[in-house]
Scaffold this motif. Structure first.
Motif, short mmCIF file in Angstrom:
data_model
loop_
_atom_site.label_atom_id
_atom_site.label_comp_id
_atom_site.label_asym_id
_atom_site.label_seq_id
_atom_site.Cartn_x
_atom_site.Cartn_y
_atom_site.Cartn_z
N LYS C 3 23.78 9.84 8.89
CA LYS C 3 22.61 8.97 9.02
C LYS C 3 21.98 8.73 7.65
N PRO C 4 21.30 7.59 7.51
CA PRO C 4 20.61 7.34 6.22
C PRO C 4 19.56 8.42 5.98
N LYS C 5 19.44 8.80 4.69
CA LYS C 5 18.47 9.82 4.35
C LYS C 5 17.13 9.19 4.02
N VAL C 6 16.07 9.84 4.50
CA VAL C 6 14.72 9.26 4.38
C VAL C 6 13.76 10.36 3.93
N ALA C 7 12.79 9.99 3.10
CA ALA C 7 11.78 10.96 2.66
C ALA C 7 10.38 10.44 2.95
N ALA C 60 17.99 6.71 1.15
CA ALA C 60 17.93 5.30 1.52
C ALA C 60 16.53 4.76 1.29
N VAL C 61 15.56 5.44 1.90
CA VAL C 61 14.16 4.95 1.79
C VAL C 61 13.22 6.13 1.58
N SER C 62 12.27 5.95 0.69
CA SER C 62 11.15 6.90 0.61
C SER C 62 9.89 6.20 1.07
N PHE C 63 9.18 6.84 2.04
CA PHE C 63 7.87 6.33 2.44
C PHE C 63 6.83 7.17 1.72
N ILE C 64 6.11 6.55 0.79
CA ILE C 64 5.14 7.31 -0.01
C ILE C 64 3.73 6.84 0.33
N ASN C 65 2.89 7.79 0.79
CA ASN C 65 1.50 7.42 1.03
C ASN C 65 0.60 8.14 0.03
N GLY C 66 -0.63 7.66 -0.05
CA GLY C 66 -1.58 8.27 -0.98
C GLY C 66 -1.58 7.56 -2.32
N ALA C 67 -2.74 7.59 -2.98
CA ALA C 67 -2.84 6.99 -4.31
C ALA C 67 -2.37 8.00 -5.35
N VAL C 87 11.70 1.99 -1.92
CA VAL C 87 10.45 2.74 -1.83
C VAL C 87 9.45 1.87 -1.06
N VAL C 88 8.86 2.46 -0.04
CA VAL C 88 7.84 1.74 0.72
C VAL C 88 6.49 2.40 0.47
N ALA C 89 5.52 1.61 -0.01
CA ALA C 89 4.15 2.11 -0.17
C ALA C 89 3.53 2.14 1.21
N PHE C 90 3.23 3.31 1.69
CA PHE C 90 2.82 3.50 3.08
C PHE C 90 1.32 3.73 3.13
N GLY C 91 0.60 2.82 3.76
CA GLY C 91 -0.84 3.02 3.92
C GLY C 91 -1.65 2.45 2.78
N SER C 92 -2.96 2.28 3.03
CA SER C 92 -3.87 1.64 2.07
C SER C 92 -3.91 2.34 0.72
N ASP C 160 9.11 -1.50 -3.41
CA ASP C 160 9.86 -2.56 -2.75
C ASP C 160 9.09 -3.20 -1.59
N TYR C 161 8.44 -2.40 -0.79
CA TYR C 161 7.69 -2.95 0.36
C TYR C 161 6.39 -2.20 0.53
N TYR C 162 5.46 -2.88 1.25
CA TYR C 162 4.16 -2.29 1.50
C TYR C 162 3.89 -2.29 2.99
N LEU C 163 3.42 -1.14 3.50
CA LEU C 163 2.94 -1.08 4.88
C LEU C 163 1.44 -0.84 4.80
N PRO C 164 0.64 -1.88 4.99
CA PRO C 164 -0.80 -1.70 4.76
C PRO C 164 -1.48 -1.04 5.96
N GLY C 165 -2.71 -0.61 5.75
CA GLY C 165 -3.51 -0.09 6.86
C GLY C 165 -3.95 1.33 6.59
N CYS C 166 -5.08 1.69 7.14
CA CYS C 166 -5.60 3.03 6.95
C CYS C 166 -5.85 3.68 8.31
N PRO C 167 -4.84 4.26 8.92
CA PRO C 167 -3.44 4.25 8.51
C PRO C 167 -2.73 3.00 9.00
N PRO C 168 -1.48 2.79 8.63
CA PRO C 168 -0.77 1.62 9.14
C PRO C 168 -0.72 1.70 10.67
N PRO C 169 -0.95 0.57 11.33
CA PRO C 169 -0.89 0.58 12.79
C PRO C 169 0.50 1.03 13.26
#
Lengths: 668, 166, 327
Positions: C3-7, C60-67, C87-92, C160-169
């Motif tokens: 399976k793809p590896k995710v962090a 494959a993908v890292s979901f990173i939240n926090g400033a 890399v996906v910027a996760f959250g506001s 690469d991508y942004y998932l906005p929201g506090c937290p993302p819906p």
């Protein structure tokens, strides 16, 4: 998040930069060669060159050749102000079959070479402005001016001499004209005068033929006792609502025979007669004056016993052989469509009571000039005699100039006509009474044709002229000769002494002022006023009869104090400009209008209330805002407020301005 | 002290002038040959009401040391009320910039009528000197790193996802 | 086939984004089935060295939240960037700076002074402050360097991508993961949420009047908030018109004005300035004094308009003429 890098819709843009020398106007201060070299380093610039006079034919041909040869598809000209030559270069581009809106100017003359001493600083500033234009123009898109057809009818508001002349001119040109007048008759102030300066011809004799012509003209629809209630739409396409007040007389039946007036239960006048400026009283049913146009009676609902209390025998109805009286008449709203509107609403006279030291209203024989005009008029309340309140003729009369004019406490401006009419009244009073006449003036302003000669005439007629602003008028006698007289106190500046002149009668030469309700009226027509309240012309020298609201023109005293010749001239000018609009048949709208990118509009409605032209409306089906491009004037206020950037303005999109900002500050 | 310090600091000020009043007044100043400091660069907009506060911050971010806004006098706006909207936004923006530590002399709103070429001269000269005294506005540099700078193209990344670990 | 590896990683954050992943509920089992989570400090016991041992691009993908506001956070995200395809910027906080971003009104010295010296309940006679290095008998102890300035994720590494929201819906998270797993991704740099403002999906939209301008702005505690009517029309500072939709209008449905956590739509370059422009335009007056009075009701323009986005704003942080800046 930045959208600044949206690619140009035409593929890779080819920008031509043309720097003008303007002789030595620019080249004398800005190093033109250096700016051309600099322009070559900017992205997307394919041609960068210079020429002595870009606006000349060879200069324009340079641009046209590069466009036709495909070397450039967007043009930046660095020269004078766009307010000067933007239209010139846009036309040049159109002549080369290029879209005129793929064009931008950098103002390096009025804003750089003419105002900067240091040559290096001037060159740097010119470079920055050129970079701004080059960055911006990448995002310009081809735009088209839309054409909207124009309605060929016209509306003239106000039936004084200016309104009458404008209406006749338009009607003679074959256009249908609506002439709307608030009073029951047209004629305005001129109908109240006896003689007009400088020729002393009879006012009624020159006015009434024009009034009859209005009545008789097949192209003029005359609506008196009516007001414009609402104006919607835009240039060439105005929808106007006119409120016709009820006269309680059927206009098409009444022949003006006066029988109803004679028959009225009130045998004497009971309310101040407006036409006679309050010097006499009239009955509730009346005809304003014998040459009133239309010659139709009016019933005043405030004083008529029948209308107020339903308790009259109505002898007027019995007296009318034409059965023209109709107590059930109601207010009527007429809706009309016109292409052009001329405002000729005139003026009012200054309220002399505001200057309490002149004693108007306090002492009985102090009159305003307009009241004296009615007195000297043969059809007026005193049948042409100049009389004191006790019925006797005055033996000494003082005429006070500049009442409510040239006065920082009331009106700072000069009302232009008062010196002339004061001379006229001096002549007429002397003629009718033989009294000693004293004119108290600050300066004698007699600039028109025959005006100075008129003054000369008066000087020879034994009228006394005292150069000094009147300080005070009172009845306090200090010597026996002043008992029972009005004493005018003024400094005689030519003699260098304060004088007290006892007179029997004082005439206050009141200035001209805008009407009381001018603020409401201007909003109906969407025009501005100057801070004194005169309607604002588009340009004081070059466009005195048009306003900033396309399709609305001005004529006569409503634009500023002026005499009858100037009112008539202006009325002709306004009619001509209205004809330009009507005859062309269409209006071309500037394309720098706002538009809604529908996919981004969330329907938040913040923009709706911000447009003073009502150009934004809410589309209830799509649940988004939409802009009427024909109503939008292109200010961009809604665009700045739109919280999602859905609203944009052609030629001034966010992206374009952001690129201009980048260009103007990040290169130099 | 380096040569740069010895040379006087020349502020760079971006101005937004409305077409009908302020821009015309600036043209008039030019026609009358009124000279003034060369530090102000004018961007023409049709009405001061077009001025989006984003533009002001963008100017600062791009390197402007000051921003000047010119509009018609209250009551005289060519488009009736655009300048009032500009005033509303400017009022709130002033307080915001104060909270953010930007000196108040760096942002200025002036009502200039089409005939007031002399006011254009006066305001530009005044503001240039005021900003000169404050020194350059050096915002902390910040860059938004674009995904194109990432070494792995999208297609490859998707391939990794689809094919599992390589 | 493996399976793809995710962090998942967290920087300066509150932990709410981790909670949001858990909120997937039973669907999280589907996620676990589809991918291999190889690094998730809050939930799984993998270490930094485990990430270092991966090949570049193996993730494959890292979901990173926090400033980002410390050297540790910046090192970790740089590491994850090297090891990740996407890399996906996760959250506001990762997207625009989030609540921690409001620290950009201060600098490190101001914060330390306040926390370690000036607070009324602090007893710190020796004026002790955290040190980055400390010589203990056991050896040298280190702490990450705390930055003056809070940065968004894309101001430190390419995102690469942004998932906005506090937290993302939750529904947006599920959609994003599905798209990634299926490989159906929009162009890089995209925000994985609809590109239109909240009013579009707000149940109160129909109640909006034609005239939205206000003689007085209200704060939520000052009025009985009408549960049906448009909140902005009631004078509350609802930032729905400026904010991306996608959350199902969660706050306005719960009778609270939107505070802007989903960030701006694509046409806007500075969220707070657009919000300020829209709100100020609604002050219903043309008189200078009255305008001041109406707008003075907005007591904290930075907090109101940049609650989640100060580091992403054009000004970035409180301006100090002699700024220390940087690390």
């Amino acid at each position: 998040m930045s959208t600044a890098n949206t690619p140009s819709p035409n593929g890779k843009p080819k920008i031509g930069v043309y720097v003008c020398h303007c002789g030595i106007n620019i080249a004398g201060r800005v190093d033109v060669q250096a700016t051309v070299e600099f322009a070559k380093t900017l992205p997307n610039v394919t041609v960068a060159t210079e020429y002595k006079f870009m606006c000349s034919d060879p200069g324009q041909e340079m641009i046209q050749k590069d466009l036709k040869d495909g070397l450039v598809d967007r043009v930046v000209v660095a020269s004078c102000s766009p307010l000067m030559h933007e239209a010139t270069f846009r036309r040049a581009m159109m002549a080369a079959d290029a879209n005129p809106f793929l064009f931008q100017m950098a103002n390096i003359r009025e804003h750089v070479s003419w105002v900067t001493l240091d040559k290096d600083a001037a060159t740097e500033k010119a470079k920055a402005l050129i970079a701004a234009a080059v960055k911006r123009i990448v995002l310009h898109r081809p735009l088209e001016k839309t054409r909207v057809p124009v309605n060929s009818d016209a509306l003239v508001v106000g039936g004084g001499i200016a309104g009458i002349h404008a209406a006749l001119t338009l009607a003679d040109a074959g256009r249908k004209v609506y002439l709307v007048e608030r009073e029951p008759t047209i004629g305005g102030h001129m109908a109240k005068f006896d003689k007009t300066f400088p020729t002393l011809d009879c006012s009624a004799c020159i006015l009434t033929p024009k009034m009859s012509a209005v009545r008789a003209h097949p192209n003029i629809t005359l609506w008196t006792y009516s007001e414009v209630a609402e104006v919607e739409g835009f240039v060439g396409n105005f929808q106007v609502k006119v409120k016709r007040k009820p006269r309680y007389i059927k206009e098409d039946l009444c022949v003006g025979c006066y029988e109803c007036v004679e028959a009225c239960v009130f045998k004497k006048g009971i309310v101040k007669d407006e036409f006679n400026v309050g010097l006499s009283k009239r009955r509730p049913i009346y005809i304003p004056f014998p040459q009133a146009t239309p010659l139709v009676a009016v019933i005043d609902p405030e004083t008529c016993v029948q209308i107020k209390r339903n308790k009259c025998k109505k002898p007027c109805v019995d007296a009318c052989e034409r059965d023209a009286i109709d107590f059930d008449q109601k207010e009527e709203i007429k809706e009309i469509d016109v292409g052009a509107i001329i405002l000729a609403t005139g003026f009012k006279t200054f309220d002399a009571g505001r200057i309490s030291r002149y004693g108007y209203g306090k002492y009985p024989n102090i009159f305003t000039s307009l009241e004296v005009e009615r007195m000297v008029n043969a059809a007026g309340p005193t049948t042409g005699e100049v009389l004191l309140k006790n019925g006797e003729k005055p033996k000494a009369v003082g005429i006070v100039h500049c009442v409510g004019s040239r006065d920082c406490k009331t009106n700072a401006y000069c009302s232009r006509v008062c010196c002339m009419y004061s001379l006229k009244l001096a002549h007429l009073i002397k003629e009718r009474t033989g009294a000693e006449v004293y004119n108290f003036y600050i300066d004698m302003r007699t600039p028109g044709k025959g005006y100075e000669e008129f003054y000369e005439k008066l000087l020879k007629e034994n009228v006394h002229f005292i150069r000094g602003r009147v300080a005070e008028i009172s009845d306090w006698a200090t010597i026996p000769e002043e008992e029972g007289k009005l004493v005018i106190r003024a400094e005689d500046t030519l003699v260098g002494a304060v004088r007290r002149i006892p007179v029997d009668m004082v005439v206050l030469s009141v200035g001209m002022e805008p009407h009381e309700d001018v603020d409401e009226v201007r909003r109906v027509f969407n025009v501005s006023c100057s801070h004194e309240g005169w309607f604002l012309e588009r340009h004081p020298k070059l466009a005195p009869v048009s306003t900033f609201t396309d399709g609305v023109f001005l004529a006569g005293a409503c634009q500023g104090p002026k005499d009858i010749p100037d009112c008539v001239a202006q009325a002709g000018a306004a009619a001509a400009e209205a004809l330009v609009l009507i005859d062309r048949g269409y209006v071309e709208l500037e394309p720098n209008t706002a538009y809604v990118q529908e996919e981004f509009c969330s329907g938040c409605k913040i923009c709706l209330g911000l447009c003073p032209y009502g150009a934004i409306s809410f589309n209830d089906e799509k649940n988004i805002s939409s802009v009427n491009g024909a109503l939008c004037k292109g200010c961009g206020t809604c665009v700045a407020a739109c919280p999602s950037g859905a609203l944009q303005q052609n030629l001034f999109t966010d992206e374009q301005i952001l690129q201009e900002i980048e260009g103007v500050i990040s290169y130099v | 002290m380096s040569d740069d310090d010895k040379k006087q600091f020349e502020p760079r000020i971006v101005a937004f002038f409305c077409n009908w009043c302020t821009y015309t007044a600036a043209d008039l100043a030019g026609t009358a040959r009124m000279t003034y400091s060369p530090n102000v660069r004018v961007i023409r907009i049709m009405c001061s009401g077009r001025l989006d506060p984003q533009f002001i911050l963008k100017a600062f971010r791009e390197g402007a040391d000051g921003v000047l806004i010119g509009g018609c006098h209250p009551g005289d706006c060519h488009y009736q009320e655009g300048n009032y909207k500009a005033l509303r936004r400017f009022t709130l923006l002033k307080r915001f910039l104060n909270m953010m530590g930007i000196e108040k002399e760096r942002i200025r709103l002036e009502w200039i009528a089409a005939s007031e070429g002399d006011k254009v001269q006066k305001v530009i000269n005044e503001m240039t000197e005021q900003v000169r005294k404050l020194g350059p506005l050096k915002l902390e540099p910040v860059s938004q790193l674009r995904p194109e700078e990432n070494s792995v193209p999208l297609a490859e990344a998707v391939a990794v996802i689809e094919g599992g670990a390589s | 086939m493996s399976k793809p590896k995710v962090a998942f990683y967290w920087c300066a954050s509150c932990g709410g984004c981790e909670e949001a992943v858990i909120d997937l509920g039973p669907d999280i089992l589907k996620v676990v089935e589809a991918v291999d989570i190889v690094f998730w400090p809050v939930a799984l016991d993998f270490k930094r060295s485990d990430v270092e041992n991966l090949a570049d691009g193996e993730l494959a993908v890292s979901f990173i939240n926090g400033a980002i506001r410390s050297s540790e956070q910046s090192e970790m995200v740089e590491l994850l960037r090297r090891k990740s395809g996407l890399v996906v910027a996760f959250g506001s906080c990762a997207h625009t700076g989030g609540i921690p971003g409001l620290a950009n009104l201060f600098d490190r010295k101001a914060m330390f002074d306040e926390v370690y010296f000036n607070l009324p309940s602090v007893v710190n006679d020796k004026k002790t402050v955290p040190q980055e290095e400390y010589e203990a008998p056991e050896g040298t102890l280190t702490l990450p360097n705390l930055w003056n300035t809070v940065k968004t994720l894309d101001q430190v590494i390419p995102v690469d991508y942004y998932l906005p929201g506090c937290p993302p819906p939750v529904n947006l998270i599920a959609e994003a993961v599905t798209k990634i797993v299926k490989g159906e991704l929009p162009p890089k740099g995209s925000i994985l949420a609809p590109d239109i403002a909240l009013c579009d999906e707000c149940p109160r939209k129909e109640t909006k009047p034609e005239k939205m301008s206000q003689k007085e702005f209200k704060r939520p505690h000052e009025i009985m908030i009408d549960p049906e009517k448009c909140l902005l029309a009631q004078g509350l500072l609802c930032l729905g018109p400026v904010t991306r939709k996608g959350c199902g209008a969660a706050c306005t449905t719960a009778n609270m004005p939107c505070t802007g956590c989903m960030g701006p739509v694509s046409n806007v370059i500075d969220f707070g300035m657009k919000a300020l422009s829209a709100v100020a335009s609604l002050a219903d007056s043309n008189d200078e004094e009255e305008i001041e009075k109406i707008l003075s009701k907005i007591v904290d323009p930075v907090g109101t308009f940049y609650r989640y986005s100060l580091p992403a704003s054009l000004l970035h942080r409180y301006y100090q003429p002699a700024a220390q800046g940087g690390k």
